[in-house]
Design an enzyme around this catalytic site. Structure first.
Site, mmCIF file in Angstrom:
data_model
loop_
_atom_site.group_PDB
_atom_site.id
_atom_site.type_symbol
_atom_site.label_atom_id
_atom_site.label_comp_id
_atom_site.label_asym_id
_atom_site.label_seq_id
_atom_site.Cartn_x
_atom_site.Cartn_y
_atom_site.Cartn_z
ATOM 1 N N SER A 75 0.828 -1.217 0.000
ATOM 2 C CA SER A 75 0.000 0.000 0.000
ATOM 3 C C SER A 75 0.859 1.263 0.000
ATOM 4 O O SER A 75 1.820 1.385 0.760
ATOM 5 C CB SER A 75 -0.912 0.015 1.231
ATOM 6 N N SER A 126 -0.616 4.132 0.625
ATOM 7 C CA SER A 126 -1.382 5.087 1.432
ATOM 8 C C SER A 126 -0.600 5.625 2.639
ATOM 9 O O SER A 126 -0.639 6.833 2.882
ATOM 10 C CB SER A 126 -2.702 4.458 1.885
ATOM 11 N N THR A 141 -8.911 -1.396 1.998
ATOM 12 C CA THR A 141 -8.595 -1.923 0.678
ATOM 13 C C THR A 141 -8.947 -3.405 0.652
ATOM 14 O O THR A 141 -9.539 -3.933 1.604
ATOM 15 C CB THR A 141 -7.133 -1.577 0.300
ATOM 16 N N LYS A 150 -13.537 -4.291 1.468
ATOM 17 C CA LYS A 150 -14.382 -3.143 1.105
ATOM 18 C C LYS A 150 -15.885 -3.428 1.219
ATOM 19 O O LYS A 150 -16.666 -2.514 1.459
ATOM 20 C CB LYS A 150 -14.057 -2.664 -0.313
ATOM 21 N N ASP A 163 -13.759 6.679 -3.788
ATOM 22 C CA ASP A 163 -13.157 6.257 -5.070
ATOM 23 C C ASP A 163 -13.787 6.977 -6.263
ATOM 24 O O ASP A 163 -13.076 7.340 -7.217
ATOM 25 C CB ASP A 163 -13.299 4.739 -5.268
ATOM 26 N N ASN A 203 -15.972 -5.551 -14.474
ATOM 27 C CA ASN A 203 -17.196 -5.385 -13.681
ATOM 28 C C ASN A 203 -16.947 -5.721 -12.216
ATOM 29 O O ASN A 203 -17.789 -6.282 -11.523
ATOM 30 C CB ASN A 203 -18.344 -6.234 -14.256
ATOM 31 N N TYR A 240 -1.843 2.198 -11.774
ATOM 32 C CA TYR A 240 -0.831 3.260 -11.689
ATOM 33 C C TYR A 240 0.607 2.740 -11.746
ATOM 34 O O TYR A 240 1.529 3.547 -11.797
ATOM 35 C CB TYR A 240 -1.046 4.154 -10.449
HETATM 36 P P1 NAP Z 1 -11.737 -6.701 -8.935
HETATM 37 O O1 NAP Z 1 -12.891 -6.364 -8.051
HETATM 38 O O2 NAP Z 1 -10.971 -7.951 -8.734
HETATM 39 O O3 NAP Z 1 -12.283 -6.639 -10.460
HETATM 40 C C1 NAP Z 1 -11.445 -6.884 -11.548
HETATM 41 C C2 NAP Z 1 -12.278 -6.954 -12.814
HETATM 42 O O4 NAP Z 1 -11.391 -7.200 -13.891
HETATM 43 C C3 NAP Z 1 -13.298 -8.090 -12.809
HETATM 44 O O5 NAP Z 1 -14.451 -7.706 -13.507
HETATM 45 C C4 NAP Z 1 -12.574 -9.188 -13.582
HETATM 46 O O6 NAP Z 1 -13.414 -10.058 -14.276
HETATM 47 C C5 NAP Z 1 -11.823 -8.360 -14.598
HETATM 48 N N1 NAP Z 1 -10.662 -9.075 -15.126
HETATM 49 C C6 NAP Z 1 -9.596 -9.525 -14.437
HETATM 50 N N2 NAP Z 1 -8.720 -10.134 -15.273
HETATM 51 C C7 NAP Z 1 -9.279 -10.080 -16.514
HETATM 52 C C8 NAP Z 1 -8.898 -10.568 -17.797
HETATM 53 N N3 NAP Z 1 -7.727 -11.195 -17.971
HETATM 54 N N4 NAP Z 1 -9.735 -10.350 -18.845
HETATM 55 C C9 NAP Z 1 -10.900 -9.702 -18.681
HETATM 56 N N5 NAP Z 1 -11.336 -9.231 -17.483
HETATM 57 C C10 NAP Z 1 -10.525 -9.420 -16.417
HETATM 58 O O7 NAP Z 1 -10.625 -5.536 -8.861
HETATM 59 P P2 NAP Z 1 -10.899 -3.977 -8.651
HETATM 60 O O8 NAP Z 1 -10.771 -3.642 -7.226
HETATM 61 O O9 NAP Z 1 -12.126 -3.635 -9.375
HETATM 62 O O10 NAP Z 1 -9.600 -3.345 -9.367
HETATM 63 C C11 NAP Z 1 -9.467 -3.333 -10.761
HETATM 64 C C12 NAP Z 1 -8.224 -2.530 -11.133
HETATM 65 O O11 NAP Z 1 -8.373 -1.174 -10.706
HETATM 66 C C13 NAP Z 1 -6.941 -3.033 -10.460
HETATM 67 O O12 NAP Z 1 -5.896 -2.924 -11.374
HETATM 68 C C14 NAP Z 1 -6.737 -2.060 -9.304
HETATM 69 O O13 NAP Z 1 -5.377 -1.921 -8.956
HETATM 70 C C15 NAP Z 1 -7.253 -0.767 -9.918
HETATM 71 N N6 NAP Z 1 -7.724 0.196 -8.919
HETATM 72 C C16 NAP Z 1 -7.132 1.435 -8.906
HETATM 73 C C17 NAP Z 1 -7.570 2.372 -8.005
HETATM 74 C C18 NAP Z 1 -6.914 3.727 -7.987
HETATM 75 O O14 NAP Z 1 -7.100 4.478 -7.020
HETATM 76 N N7 NAP Z 1 -6.188 4.095 -9.016
HETATM 77 C C19 NAP Z 1 -8.612 2.075 -7.108
HETATM 78 C C20 NAP Z 1 -9.201 0.807 -7.170
HETATM 79 C C21 NAP Z 1 -8.748 -0.132 -8.079
HETATM 80 P P3 NAP Z 1 -14.202 -11.269 -13.538
HETATM 81 O O15 NAP Z 1 -15.193 -10.595 -12.651
HETATM 82 O O16 NAP Z 1 -14.802 -12.018 -14.645
HETATM 83 O O17 NAP Z 1 -13.160 -12.020 -12.768
#
Ligand code: NAP
Length: 286
Positions: free
Chosen positions: A21, A23, A68, A72, A108, A133, A229
């Site tokens: 993290s 943070s 995190t 969540k 967020d 999603n 990032y």
């Molecule tokens: P999550 O809840 O695990 O969701 C990930 C999503 O990506 C799911 O819909 C998953 O599909 C899909 N996915 C994963 N691998 C894939 C692939 N190879 N092909 C197609 N779809 C795929 O994760 P999250 O918390 O939403 O985070 C998603 C991204 O956002 C991460 O990279 C995280 O680091 C980033 N993030 C950034 C911030 C920021 O402040 N910048 C904040 C939050 C998150 P399935 O549901 O089918 O498994």
């Protein structure tokens, strides 16, 4: 760093794992700049220990904390109050102590919106396409609704999860879900394209959610937003920049969601520049 005394108030972040993290770094830099008598600590809490940990936080008088993965959603039943935006997103990332117990919200969407708002655009004719999603995609949808996008499209790989995602919103706005195979047809119409999947995240830096052929179908001037990032830029953002599009990385979202949380805890204005500089320096981006 803040000088810790007997009066120093505690803040923190919970997750599992938590060692990665950023943070603590950005929050402690901001707190030092503010001269606020708080310290922000990382807490690695396994899912089965969550309830006990929160009771412990009450006992030691922790003022607030960030949340995190994987807590969540599971934190929600342990809170006495949850903001409307966090209920709509279905996840909480910021908690603070009140007389009644713990209150939670989700910053967020606010973090996601900050770089888009600074463009001072009219979004009312815009089509947003969101890849993924999961939890972050939910904050992005809330952000796009807030922007007033005309159409919001979600692209995912699992039909059941897509359907559940679609059903979980009070859809007075135009949300449509699509199988991944539909993406090439959506790309030429997308004004805002958001990667809310981990595809391309370090160490898999050669990966992108778009093939080269798909990237060639992007609308001129598309705004591409990668929530990732590290690396910075990702291959996805590189593909878009190479084709003349506007690229936004996930660092500003991270900073701005943190700044919004710090404002809630301290009730003071927050030095966002210090948070940004601290993280950019740490990531070798300066
Ligand atoms: P999550 O809840 O695990 O969701 C990930 C999503 O990506 C799911 O819909 C998953 O599909 C899909 N996915 C994963 N691998 C894939 C692939 N190879 N092909 C197609 N779809 C795929 O994760 P999250 O918390 O939403 O985070 C998603 C991204 O956002 C991460 O990279 C995280 O680091 C980033 N993030 C950034 C911030 C920021 O402040 N910048 C904040 C939050 C998150 P399935 O549901 O089918 O498994």
């Amino acid at each position: 760093m803040t000088r810790i005394t007997g009066k120093t108030k505690l803040l923190g972040v919970i997750g599992h794992p938590i060692a990665h993290s950023l943070s603590p770094l950005m929050h402690n830099a901001a707190l030092a700049e503010m001269g606020a008598d708080f310290v922000y600590l990382p807490f690695a809490i396994a899912p089965e220990d969550l309830e006990q940990a929160i009771a412990g936080f009450s006992a030691i008088g922790l003022r607030g904390f960030s949340i995190t993965l994987p807590h969540k959603q599971t934190i929600m039943p342990l809170l006495s109050e949850i903001s409307e935006v966090a209920q709509a997103i279905g996840a909480v990332n910021t908690v603070w102590r009140t007389e009644q117990g713990w209150s939670g919200t989700n910053t967020d969407a606010e973090g996601f919106l900050a770089p888009l708002r600074s463009m001072h655009r009219d979004w009312s004719q815009s089509m947003a396409v969101i890849l993924g999603n999961g939890g972050a995609a939910r904050a992005v949808v809330a952000g796009c609704v807030e922007l007033g996008c005309a159409e919001i499209h979600i692209v995912g790989r699992d039909a059941q999860k897509l359907e559940a995602f679609s059903q979980s919103w009070n859809c007075s706005f135009g949300l449509q879900v699509h199988a991944w195979e539909t993406l090439p047809d959506l790309l030429p119409r997308a004004d805002l394209l958001v990667n809310a999947t981990p595809i391309g995240m370090s160490p898999h830096i050669e990966k992108s959610p778009l093939t080269s052929a798909e990237a060639d179908r992007l609308k001129a001037g598309v705004i591409a937003y990668d929530l990732i990032y590290t690396p910075n830029p990702t291959r996805f953002l590189q593909q878009v920049s190479d084709r003349g599009g506007v690229a936004i990385d996930g660092l500003e979202m991270l900073i701005q969601q943190g700044a919004a949380a710090l404002k809630i805890w301290t009730q003071q204005s927050v030095p966002v520049d210090t948070m940004r500089q601290t993280l950019r320096q740490h990531l070798g981006l300066n």
